[in-house]
Design an enzyme around this catalytic site. Structure first.
Site, short mmCIF file in Angstrom:
data_model
loop_
_atom_site.label_atom_id
_atom_site.label_comp_id
_atom_site.label_asym_id
_atom_site.label_seq_id
_atom_site.Cartn_x
_atom_site.Cartn_y
_atom_site.Cartn_z
N HIS A 85 27.44 -2.31 -33.37
CA HIS A 85 26.70 -2.40 -32.11
C HIS A 85 25.37 -1.66 -32.22
O HIS A 85 24.40 -2.01 -31.58
CB HIS A 85 27.49 -1.80 -30.95
CG HIS A 85 28.83 -2.41 -30.73
ND1 HIS A 85 29.01 -3.77 -30.58
CD2 HIS A 85 30.06 -1.85 -30.63
CE1 HIS A 85 30.30 -4.01 -30.39
NE2 HIS A 85 30.96 -2.87 -30.42
N HIS A 110 21.28 7.09 -30.70
CA HIS A 110 21.41 5.78 -31.33
C HIS A 110 20.21 4.92 -30.94
O HIS A 110 19.38 5.34 -30.14
CB HIS A 110 22.74 5.13 -30.91
CG HIS A 110 22.84 4.91 -29.44
ND1 HIS A 110 23.44 5.80 -28.58
CD2 HIS A 110 22.36 3.91 -28.64
CE1 HIS A 110 23.34 5.35 -27.35
NE2 HIS A 110 22.68 4.21 -27.35
N HIS A 129 18.08 6.19 -27.80
CA HIS A 129 18.84 6.78 -26.67
C HIS A 129 19.46 8.09 -27.11
O HIS A 129 20.29 8.11 -28.03
CB HIS A 129 19.95 5.82 -26.22
CG HIS A 129 19.43 4.66 -25.43
ND1 HIS A 129 20.17 3.52 -25.18
CD2 HIS A 129 18.23 4.48 -24.82
CE1 HIS A 129 19.43 2.69 -24.44
NE2 HIS A 129 18.26 3.24 -24.22
N THR A 196 24.71 1.08 -21.12
CA THR A 196 24.21 -0.29 -21.34
C THR A 196 25.17 -1.10 -22.21
O THR A 196 24.86 -2.20 -22.62
CB THR A 196 22.82 -0.30 -22.00
OG1 THR A 196 22.93 0.26 -23.32
CG2 THR A 196 21.81 0.49 -21.18
N THR A 197 26.32 -0.51 -22.50
CA THR A 197 27.36 -1.20 -23.27
C THR A 197 28.66 -1.10 -22.49
O THR A 197 28.81 -0.19 -21.65
CB THR A 197 27.56 -0.54 -24.65
OG1 THR A 197 27.81 0.86 -24.46
CG2 THR A 197 26.32 -0.71 -25.53
ZN LIG Z 1 22.00 2.94 -25.91
#
Ligand SMILES: [Zn+2]
Length: 245
Positions: A85, A110, A129, A196-197
């Site tokens: 991801h 990340h 982030h 956001t995931t």
């Molecule tokens: Zn992120």
């Protein structure tokens, strides 16, 4: 709520690729893509029904006097993973800053290609982030935009350490000058949003640096070839939220 957030955060750190009912497979394309996240698991419902979701397009910010963020940048890296991801570095130490009379500490950072948040309608080639947590598991994410330009040497250290195999977490003890992953001018936008995931948990304090920094075209290519696909969730509706700067 806060415990759920921190649990969600750590759920994405361990090296697992297998999808099971507890950890359904999600991604950025096709049936497992962002528009379907809310249907993949009851735990992901906020992705579909949440009203304060991230990322967003940052526009029409309300001018206030936001306090300066006093980052310490006093951390050591622990490990690095390409979890399919994102490329994620787990950090330890004292990169702390205070916000709302609480202390937040860097847990991991990340990257997303291209950027997830937009600023005045602009998408950037890369967004970093920096995920900070307080003692109760409340999260504050500092977002930094990267534009194409001069190479960033701190990113080179990270790029050189990306494990060749996905989902294989490797020790990463090299020193990364965190300060050079932040703009010199630390003015920022603030809004309330979500992860956001999946599971898209809300209650996340978003602090988006106004000034972009740069990475080179070659560095961007290296991120792209490690990730093999874009990893940005599309921008979400504001639903009346106020962005301040
Ligand atoms: Zn992120």
């Amino acid at each position: 709520m806060k415990r759920t957030l921190i649990a969600s955060l750590f759920m994405i750190i361990p090296a697992f690729a297998q999808a099971d009912s507890a950890h359904p497979h999600w991604g950025y394309e096709g049936k497992a893509g962002p528009e379907n996240w809310g249907e993949l698991s009851a735990d992901f419902e906020a992705c579909h029904s949440g009203k304060y979701q991230s990322p967003i397009n940052i526009d029409h910010a309300m001018h206030t006097t936001l306090p300066p963020l006093d980052f310490q940048f006093n951390v050591t890296n622990e490990s690095i993973i390409n979890n399919g991801h994102t490329i994620q570095v787990t950090a330890q130490g004292e990169d702390i800053f205070s916000l709302d009379d609480e202390t937040f500490q860097l847990v991991q950072y990340h990257f997303h290609v291209p950027s997830e948040n937009h600023i005045n309608g602009k998408s950037y080639p890369l967004e970093g982030h920096f995920v900070h947590s307080n003692n109760d598991g409340g999260l504050a994410v500092v977002a930094v935009m990267f534009d194409l330009g001069k190479e960033n040497s701190a990113l080179t250290t990270i790029l050189d350490a990306i494990p060749s195999e996905q989902n294989k977490e490797e020790a990463f003890k090299q020193h990364v000058d965190l300060k050079s992953l932040y703009p010199t001018d630390r003015t920022y936008y603030r809004y309330s949003g979500s992860l956001t995931t999946p599971p898209c948990s809300e209650g996340v304090r978003w602090l988006v640096m106004k000034d972009p920094i740069t990475l080179s075209a070659d560095q961007l290519e290296k991120f792209k070839s490690a990730l093999k696909h874009d990893n940005n969730r599309p921008v979400q509706p504001l639903n009346g939220r106020v962005i301040v700067d």
